[in-house]
Design a protein around this motif. Sequence first.
Motif, short mmCIF file in Angstrom:
data_model
loop_
_atom_site.label_atom_id
_atom_site.label_comp_id
_atom_site.label_asym_id
_atom_site.label_seq_id
_atom_site.Cartn_x
_atom_site.Cartn_y
_atom_site.Cartn_z
N GLU A 374 5.40 -11.66 1.93
CA GLU A 374 4.99 -10.94 0.73
C GLU A 374 4.67 -11.87 -0.42
N PHE A 375 5.07 -13.16 -0.31
CA PHE A 375 4.80 -14.11 -1.39
C PHE A 375 3.41 -14.75 -1.27
N ASN A 376 2.81 -14.71 -0.06
CA ASN A 376 1.54 -15.45 0.10
C ASN A 376 0.46 -14.68 0.86
N PHE A 377 0.71 -13.44 1.24
CA PHE A 377 -0.21 -12.74 2.15
C PHE A 377 -1.60 -12.61 1.55
N ALA A 378 -1.70 -12.44 0.23
CA ALA A 378 -3.01 -12.18 -0.38
C ALA A 378 -3.94 -13.39 -0.27
N ALA A 380 -3.17 -16.10 2.04
CA ALA A 380 -2.91 -16.86 3.26
C ALA A 380 -4.15 -16.97 4.14
N PHE A 381 -4.98 -15.91 4.12
CA PHE A 381 -6.23 -15.90 4.89
C PHE A 381 -7.33 -15.36 3.97
N PRO A 382 -8.55 -15.70 4.24
CA PRO A 382 -9.66 -15.21 3.40
C PRO A 382 -9.87 -13.69 3.54
N GLU A 383 -10.37 -13.08 2.48
CA GLU A 383 -10.83 -11.69 2.46
C GLU A 383 -9.73 -10.69 2.83
N PHE A 384 -8.67 -10.69 1.99
CA PHE A 384 -7.66 -9.65 2.17
C PHE A 384 -8.33 -8.29 2.07
N ALA A 385 -7.92 -7.38 2.99
CA ALA A 385 -8.58 -6.07 3.01
C ALA A 385 -7.60 -4.94 2.74
N ARG A 386 -6.49 -4.87 3.50
CA ARG A 386 -5.66 -3.68 3.37
C ARG A 386 -4.25 -3.95 3.91
N LEU A 387 -3.31 -3.26 3.28
CA LEU A 387 -1.92 -3.22 3.76
C LEU A 387 -1.70 -1.89 4.45
N ARG A 393 5.68 8.52 6.40
CA ARG A 393 4.39 8.80 7.05
C ARG A 393 3.57 7.52 6.99
N PRO A 394 2.66 7.30 7.88
CA PRO A 394 1.81 6.11 7.83
C PRO A 394 1.01 6.09 6.53
N SER A 395 0.97 4.94 5.88
CA SER A 395 0.27 4.78 4.61
C SER A 395 -0.47 3.46 4.60
N SER A 396 -1.39 3.32 3.66
CA SER A 396 -2.13 2.08 3.50
C SER A 396 -2.58 1.95 2.07
N SER A 397 -2.98 0.73 1.72
CA SER A 397 -3.48 0.49 0.37
C SER A 397 -4.29 -0.79 0.39
N GLY A 398 -5.31 -0.81 -0.38
CA GLY A 398 -6.13 -2.02 -0.50
C GLY A 398 -5.72 -2.87 -1.67
N ARG A 399 -4.69 -2.48 -2.35
CA ARG A 399 -4.25 -3.25 -3.52
C ARG A 399 -3.09 -4.18 -3.12
N ALA A 400 -3.25 -5.45 -3.32
CA ALA A 400 -2.23 -6.44 -2.93
C ALA A 400 -0.96 -6.30 -3.76
N GLU A 401 -1.10 -5.81 -5.00
CA GLU A 401 0.07 -5.76 -5.89
C GLU A 401 1.10 -4.72 -5.50
N VAL A 402 0.80 -3.87 -4.55
CA VAL A 402 1.78 -2.86 -4.16
C VAL A 402 2.91 -3.46 -3.31
N LEU A 403 2.71 -4.67 -2.75
CA LEU A 403 3.73 -5.31 -1.88
C LEU A 403 4.50 -6.36 -2.70
N LYS A 404 5.82 -6.17 -2.79
CA LYS A 404 6.66 -7.08 -3.58
C LYS A 404 7.89 -7.49 -2.77
N PRO A 405 8.50 -8.63 -3.11
CA PRO A 405 9.76 -9.03 -2.44
C PRO A 405 10.95 -8.32 -3.07
N THR A 406 11.98 -8.17 -2.28
CA THR A 406 13.23 -7.65 -2.83
C THR A 406 13.93 -8.79 -3.60
N ALA A 407 14.98 -8.43 -4.33
CA ALA A 407 15.74 -9.45 -5.05
C ALA A 407 16.37 -10.44 -4.08
N LYS A 408 16.77 -9.98 -2.93
CA LYS A 408 17.37 -10.86 -1.93
C LYS A 408 16.35 -11.86 -1.41
#
Length: 492
Positions: A374-378, A380-387, A393-408
């Motif tokens: 979650e710290f480097n996925f956006a 790590a490879f060219p042309e991030f498309a979707r999470l 329920r199955p979900s998806s998003s094209g916005r990289a900012e929706v994925l964050k690390p926990t405090a741990k």
Amino acid sequence: MSRLRSGAVILLLAVPFALYAAWQVWAATRAGAAAPPPPAKAAPAEQLAAAKAKAGAAADEARRVGADILQYRRTVAGDAVADKDLTAAATAAAARATALADLGTFLADPADPKYAGGLAPLYRKWGEERRELAAAAGKLDDWLGDGFPAVGGKAEADAALGQFAALLAAYADHASAFKSKRLVAGWRVRVRAKLVSTLAAAAVGPYTRALDAPLPLDPPRLDAVRDPLGQVKAQLAELDRVAAQARADGLTLPDEVEKSRAAAAVAAVESAAREELLSLFAEPDLFTDPDKAAAWFPKVQAQFDRTQADADRALIRRKVREFCAASLPAAAKLDDVVLVEGEPIPRAAVTVEYASKDNPDPKKLSDLPGGLTEFNFAKAFPEFARLRWRGDRPSSSGRAEVLKPTAKSQVAADYTAARATVTAWSPAEVGRLKKACEGDGKPVEQQEQRRKLADELVGVAPAGQTPPARLWTRLSAVAAAAERHPRLFDAR
């Protein structure tokens, strides 16, 4: 030899004094018996002159014989006397003078002694005994010097003691009264001291090679070094025993023997420290017990203090640094969950898609800091498309900012980043790593929370090894131990 010499001299000197006393009694008795009653009338002048001359001659003869006896020398032609009793006394004194001269020759121990008295056969026998003892002593000294065999363990030590026993028997079992208990005791001490020093030296190479293996050391592989080290302890106990026996027998050991004993004691201390360190480095819970450093460091410090050799101290410091590196792993695994749109989602349920033709397949998130996280996925490879993720329920998003690390996961990332900058272990470096983990400068409440999270972290271990857990407990224990034992890291 000194006791025999003193006794012989006293015995021989007792003879002239006894003769002198007997002569004095004889002279007094003779004088009393020869005294005539007073003459009725004065003797003629010629008779008086003859008596005076005879008395004067007797006095001169008595003085010469007395001189012979008291000076204890042989009589010569000018010492001849007419009185048969005085002649017998002088002859006896001369015979004993010859015996005393022979004794002096024996004590001087010339290469080709010449004896003239009646004790000549005995002196020659004693001389032969003394030469046999000297030869046996010379063989022992040569063997304990340059002739001492190479000894690297119990079997060779036992063989060396067998050789020593045979050499010692040639001296100690000799029937001669001239053998020395002091020398025998000294050789018994020397051979044990020699074994201690030789075995200690033989253990240095195997000990150094044993420490080349990673911690914890494999106990079966330490047999090559434990054999000589164990024998050092056994031979030292025998050395103390034979030295104590010599003292109990009232014997004072020669200076060179005491020096060899002192050198052996120093070597034994070094060997004992090595043996204890091997045990400490081979403890099976060395990395499974997160609080191991608290008890382990003081024990290592105790053996470090017993160690005098600079090379051995350098080896100990190297193993302490190795302990720190293995106990505090190079990286910490991330949390099993991530935050997606603020909600905790299992890491395994999240995939990342890229539009690049080089990466057509969805990729899973890793829990290793060096992987896709979650710290480097956006980037790590060219042309991030979707999470994509699977929650309720199955979900998806094209916005990289929706994925964050926990405090741990953030604590794990901070630990890994700080750990990567540690190049030389020291109390200061461990302290810096500890501050980075708990959040240096953050509010007290956040620091306490980070400490708790850090103790939930699991380290990344090489394949086949158990990953170290409870990183905060480990870090705190190592930091406290390093602060209390700085000399285990630095030569100053």
